[in-house]
Structures are given as structure tokens and as C-alpha cells.
Enzyme design. Structure first.
Site, mmCIF file in Angstrom:
data_model
loop_
_atom_site.group_PDB
_atom_site.id
_atom_site.type_symbol
_atom_site.label_atom_id
_atom_site.label_comp_id
_atom_site.label_asym_id
_atom_site.label_seq_id
_atom_site.Cartn_x
_atom_site.Cartn_y
_atom_site.Cartn_z
ATOM 1 N N GLU A 4 -2.679 -31.009 -9.595
ATOM 2 C CA GLU A 4 -3.206 -31.668 -10.794
ATOM 3 C C GLU A 4 -2.277 -32.820 -11.122
ATOM 4 O O GLU A 4 -1.175 -32.604 -11.635
ATOM 5 C CB GLU A 4 -3.251 -30.708 -11.989
ATOM 6 C CG GLU A 4 -4.343 -29.678 -11.912
ATOM 7 C CD GLU A 4 -4.367 -28.769 -13.140
ATOM 8 O OE1 GLU A 4 -4.010 -29.231 -14.246
ATOM 9 O OE2 GLU A 4 -4.718 -27.590 -12.971
ATOM 10 N N GLU A 53 -2.410 -21.695 -12.454
ATOM 11 C CA GLU A 53 -1.119 -21.825 -13.146
ATOM 12 C C GLU A 53 -0.689 -20.475 -13.715
ATOM 13 O O GLU A 53 -0.345 -20.364 -14.895
ATOM 14 C CB GLU A 53 -1.210 -22.857 -14.280
ATOM 15 C CG GLU A 53 -1.289 -24.279 -13.816
ATOM 16 C CD GLU A 53 -1.053 -25.274 -14.947
ATOM 17 O OE1 GLU A 53 -1.250 -24.929 -16.116
ATOM 18 O OE2 GLU A 53 -0.653 -26.407 -14.642
#
Ligand code: GLA
Length: 600
Positions: A234, A158
Site C-alpha cells: 500500500e 495488516e
């Protein structure tokens, strides 16, 4: 076998493969339990396990590597293959994951050459490159292209939530390739435009992370990457907790409907977490309430149950059954039946019969004193986690005035001439009024406890200790620091047989000053799972046969029991040690058969 990415989806050896993955971090589960937990993922209908690799677990000191026991990544990937699972690996340097410092070693913060983390800072990259020299060949040997089970490998984590240094991402991707990774690489980010703009790499598969709203998230991804197949790297089916905040749960039906939404849109998925496990020892990380200032420190609890479908001790939950019903529609055949978890110990109570005051045992427990004009940080003292006693003299006569701290991380017991004067806490209570010194001056002590290093956002690079201590407006100088490192094995260093002050804590006399180590023994017929509760204790750490189960903080919650996995026990006598920081009302540990994570 080649694993490739096409616009329509993934292909393994030329045949379509929908990646139905679940996150399970080997470092949050004891190795003896990996096979069971991995089979539970299969039984839920998954074909893949995803794990991060925490750099700080594997390189606890610069150049000292550990891939044994709970850090046996090789063994974990083999166990996954034995359980019939492919693997997706997210290999660091940064992993977030509510893990201490986001997986970055604490000692990076002690290296003055490292000016910045998670970017092209040359000193940071030199450490990463050395680490990759060790890690990546090990990982590469497990790729599907070499007969193993690793399908794909993530670049950073991320990154769009943090920075814009695309050159840094390119360096990592090239580093993975140069050391043998030939399966697809990917990045993962939030679906918003700035996340994707900062975190993606041209020519590298981009994926998105979210807990709901699959349609919108994939539409955002498609706008930027029309040729990438949709994947949610995710899918947040639960969440984690902070000390002092409410326990988070997500309704099984709601989560299952969102999962169905992901799969109906044709996407691959990684359920985060399929099985969360535990933040043993001092590995729990922390967040900050404000993502732009890094203020508002929020330490993460010990349990990483995550309200995941396979619960902390490996048992089936309602969410497991709801997910299985969804995944069955996409699995190759009917998934195997779930297996029961290990049996539980009978309930009981262990009286903690021995006690040793930490401040009276510093010669056995602490590193030699270090003198410095200003308080040295934990990192400068070479300590990952634990307690540091900072002491100085306050010249007198003076006061009373306010004593205040700057850069406290994270909590301090204050002593004036050996007597407790109060407790300071990062961002919450950073001053104490009414501190005076007599004509001869006063001895001031701050016993600072570190909690997890921040793992997300601008608060990353969280040094422990206390930067400045002021009395009125005056900076106090001339410190000595004594460090007591806490982690696995600490109770071995406690002088349990040392003679005690006979008056301490008896017949109405004041108890020992400061933290106390307590010890008792648990007799078991056979190793089995348990939950430990400490209703008469306040804040501290628990060890079973030397293994640190983690932190407890009864007064804050929400977590009020610690998971004790069966492999830590042996038939017969087992040592339970507790370090109580704030003073026990009743030095005992209860053995329970159900967790208390704080209720819904
Ligand atoms: C992000 C990170 C993960 C984890 C989750 C929250 O998506 O990538 O490592 O921190 O948030 O659990």
C-alpha cells in the site's frame, strides 16, 4: 502460468515481472463503470489492479450470499483481464479499508458464541471457514495458474496493527491453500518492528505499507526478511476524510517523488488508491482517535475519492499525469491514452415536493416493536444500519435531572412526551440537563442513528444503539425498540401518499417532529454524471431511483456534494429521495458539475 517469488523479484512464467499495481475496489464503483476505470489504470502505466473482498457485502446475513451486480467479483476479475491487468486480491475476513466494520459482517456481533474477532476464537473461525468455502473456489478459478489473471493473494490485512495470534494467520493461509489457492500468499504490515513481528508468517512473503520513506521501510523489511523481494503493498498516495475534519490532500509532486523512490529501489508497488470511488449507502466505516482505548469516534465520509490519481468520477488529475510520467519508465511499453470520463448533466435544482415524517410512518417503515428491560442493540434487533426508536417511561414526579447515556452509537434525537429535547452524540455530547417528569411520568424517546462501524484497531466490534440510559444516577428500564433499517431501496417503503397533518410546517406552525423523508424528481435527457449538493439540508441520506448514494452532513463537512454516477439515471424522470434527520431549511437538491469535498 506459474508466478513465483525470488530474492530478486517476481517471475511470471520464468520472466521477471515488476508488479505495478493500483488499488480499485469494485464495491466502490458501479459495475457499468468498471471497464472505464480499469482502462484508466492501464493508461496510468499500471499492469495490475488490486482489490479487497468485503465479506460483509457478500454475506449480508448468515449463509445468504451475494455475488451479483456490484458484488460480482467474478465479473470484476474478468473485466480486469479484459483491460489487460493482472490482479492482486486481498480476500478478507478483515480488510480495514475505511469500510464498515473492516469488512466483517455485523451479524458476527450478534452471535453470542463469537467471543473475539480476528483471532483463533473457534466460533469466529467457523464463520470464516464457511465463508471461505464459498469465496475461495471462485477466486482460485481466476489464478494465473489456471489461465486467469490473479497473481497473488493476501492473508488477513495488516494483522500486526491488531494482534499476535500467528495461529490464526496460519489457519487462514491453510484455508486458502486447502481451497485451491496455489499462487503466492503474502502479508502486509507497517514497516515498524512490532507490526512486522505480529503480522508476518514464516514462509509467506512479507510486504510493507507506507506513504513515504521507501529506503527506510525496505531496510526494515530486509532486516527481518532478507530473502523477500521488496514490495510496497500500500503506497498511500492520498488519504480519506472524517466528518467534521479537514479534507486531506497530498501534493502530486510529493506523491510522485515518493513513488519514484519506491520504484528506484527496485520494488514492486500497489498504489493505494489508484481510484478510490465512493462509500455508497451505509458502507463507510469509522476510526477512533485513540488506538489504545478505542475512544474518540470518527466516522468516515461518503466520498472515497482519496485524492487518488483517478478521481471519484474517473477523470484524470494532475497526480495521474505525474504518476504516469514516473510509471512510464518502468512499464513494458508506452501506456494507452487516458479516456475521458462520462459527460456531466447541466446544472439545475430539484425541489423536493413530497414529505413524510418518519415518526408518523413507523407502521410502514419500522419492524414490529421489541420489548426488553434494557435497550437491545441494533445487532440484537437484526439491523445492519439505520435508526432505532427506543422508548420508555420515566416515572414522576421528579427532576429536573441530567439524562445521560453509556455506549451510545452513534447519535440520538431525544424526545420527551413527543417534543424534541436535544441531540446526543457519541464521545462528544453524552448528556442533557434539565429533564423532568410530571406526576404521571414522562414518555422518553431516543431515536438513535448508526454511522459506520469502526474498521481499525481496538474499537473493532462496534455495536450500535445505546447500552444504558440514566436519569440522575438511575438506570431506566422497560424499553420498546422499533428499528428502521436504512439502505438501498428504503424510499420504496415510504408511504408517500399517506394523508399528512394539515397543520404541520405551515403558516408558522411547528414543522413535523423528527426526521422527514423528502422526494422530488429530476428530468434528464440522457444519463450523465453529476454532483448533488444540499445546501438547505443538514444531515441525512440521499437516494436516486432507490439507490442510496450515502450520507450527507452539511454542517460538519468537509464533504458537501455527493457523486451521482450516470448508471443510476435513466432518460426522463428520476426519483430523488432524501431523509433529513435534523430539519431542512430549504427542501431542495442542487445538481452541480464539480465536486465540493471541502477544499484544500
Ligand atoms: C491501512 C489499511 C487499508 C486502509 C489504509 C488507509 O493501510 O490496510 O485498508 O485502511 O490503511 O487508507
Amino acid at each position: 502460468m506459474p508466478f513465483t517469488v525470488s530474492r530478486e523479484g517476481f517471475l511470471l512464467d520464468g520472466r521477471p515481472l515488476r508488479v505495478l499495481s493500483g488499488a480499485l475496489h469494485y464495491f466502490r464503483v458501479l459495475p457499468e463503470q468498471w471497464p472505464h476505470r480499469l482502462r484508466m489504470l492501464r493508461a496510468m502505466g499500471l499492469n495490475t489492479v488490486e482489490t479487497y473482498v468485503p465479506w460483509n457485502l457478500h454475506e449480508p446475513h448468515p449463509g445468504a450470499y451475494d455475488f451479483t451486480g456490484g458484488a460480482d467479483l467474478d465479473g470484476f476479475l474478468r473485466a480486469a483481464r479484459d483491460a489487460g491487468l493482472y490482479a492482486v486480491v486481498r480476500p478478507s475476513p478483515y480488510i480495514c479499508a475505511e469500510w464498515e466494520n473492516g469488512g466483517l459482517p455485523w451479524w458476527l456481533l450478534a452471535d453470542r458464541e463469537v467471543r473475539a474477532l480476528r483471532c483463533g476464537d473457534p466460533a469466529f473461525l467457523a464463520h470464516v471457514d464457511r465463508w471461505y468455502d464459498r469465496l475461495v473456489p471462485l477466486l482460485a478459478a481466476h489464478q494465473v495458474t489456471r489461465g486467469g489473471n490473479v497473481l497473488m493473494v493476501q492473508v488477513e490485512n495488516e494483522y500486526g496493527s491488531y494482534g499476535t495470534d500467528t495461529g490464526y494467520l496460519e489457519h487462514l493461509a491453510a484455508g486458502l491453500r486447502a481451497r485451491g489457492v496455489d499462487v503466492p500468499l503474502f502479508t502486509s504490515d507497517g514497516p515498524e518492528d512490532f507490526f512486522l513481528a505480529g503480522g508476518t508468517l514464516p514462509g509467506t512473503l512479507a510486504t510493507v505499507n507506507f506513504g513515504s520513506g521507501a529506503g527506510e521501510a525496505f531496510a526494515g523489511l530486509r532486516r527481518l526478511r532478507p530473502d523477500d523481494p521488496p514490495m510496497c503493498a500500500e503506497f498511500w498516495c492520498g488519504w480519506f476524510d472524517h466528518w467534521g475534519a479537514a479534507h486531506t490532500v497530498r501534493e502530486p509532486d510529493d506523491a510522485a517523488a515518493a513513488l519514484a523512490g519506491v520504484l528506484e529501489s527496485g520494488a514492486s508497488v500497489n498504489i493505494y488508491m489508484a481510484h478510490g470511488g465512493t462509500n455508497f449507502s451505509t458502507w463507510a466505516g469509522a476510526n477512533t482517535a485513540d488506538h489504545t482505548t478505542g475512544a474518540g469516534y470518527l466516522p468516515t465520509v461518503t466520498s472515497y475519492d482519496y485524492d487518488a490519481p483517478v478521481d471519484e468520477r474517473g477523470a484524470v488529475t494532475e497526480k495521474f499525469l505525474a504518476f504516469r510520467a514516473v510509471l512510464e519508465r518502468y512499464a513494458d511499453g508506452p501506456p494507452p491514452e487516458p479516456e475521458p470520463p462520462a459527460p456531466l448533466l447541466p446544472p439545475g435544482r430539484v425541489r423536493l415536493v413530497d414529505s413524510v415524517a418518519l415518526l408518523g410512518a413507523l407502521d410502514a417503515l419500522a419492524a414490529p416493536p421489541v420489548a426488553a428491560a434494557t435497550p437491545p442493540s441494533f445487532e440484537e434487533l437484526g439491523v445492519a444500519h439505520g435508526l432505532v426508536l427506543y422508548e420508555t417511561r420515566v416515572p414522576g414526579p421528579r427532576g429536573p435531572y441530567t439524562l445521560s447515556v453509556r455506549g451510545l452509537a452513534d447519535r440520538a434525537h431525544v424526545f420527551v412526551d413527543g417534543r424534541p429535547a436535544g441531540v446526543l452524540e457519541r464521545d462528544a455530547a453524552e448528556s442533557l440537563d434539565g429533564i423532568a417528569a410530571p406526576p404521571g411520568g414522562a414518555r422518553l424517546g431516543l431515536l438513535v442513528e448508526s454511522m459506520g462501524r469502526v474498521n481499525y484497531g481496538v474499537g473493532l466490534g462496534d455495536r450500535k444503539g445505546v447500552r444504558e440510559v440514566l436519569h440522575a444516577q438511575q438506570l431506566l428500564h422497560g424499553w420498546t425498540a422499533r428499528a428502521v433499517e436504512l439502505g438501498h431501496g428504503t424510499p420504496e417503503r415510504v408511504p408517500w401518499d399517506a394523508p399528512r397533518d394539515p397543520a404541520a410546517g405551515r403558516g408558522g406552525a411547528p414543522g413535523p417532529v423528527g426526521p422527514v423523508f423528502h422526494r422530488g424528481f429530476l428530468e434528464v435527457a440522457e444519463p450523465a454524471d453529476a454532483y448533488l449538493a444540499l445546501p438547505g439540508m443538514r444531515k441525512g441520506y440521499v437516494w436516486v431511483n432507490g439507490f442510496c448514494l450515502g450520507r450527507y452532513w452539511q454542517e460538519r463537512g468537509p464533504q458537501r456534494t455527493l457523486y451521482l454516477p450516470w448508471p443510476l439515471l435513466r432518460a426522463g424522470r428520476n426519483e430523488i429521495a432524501v431523509l433529513e434527520l435534523d430539519g431542512a431549511a430549504d427542501a431542495a437538491v442542487e445538481v452541480r458539475r464539480a465536486p465540493d469535498l471541502g477544499g484544500a
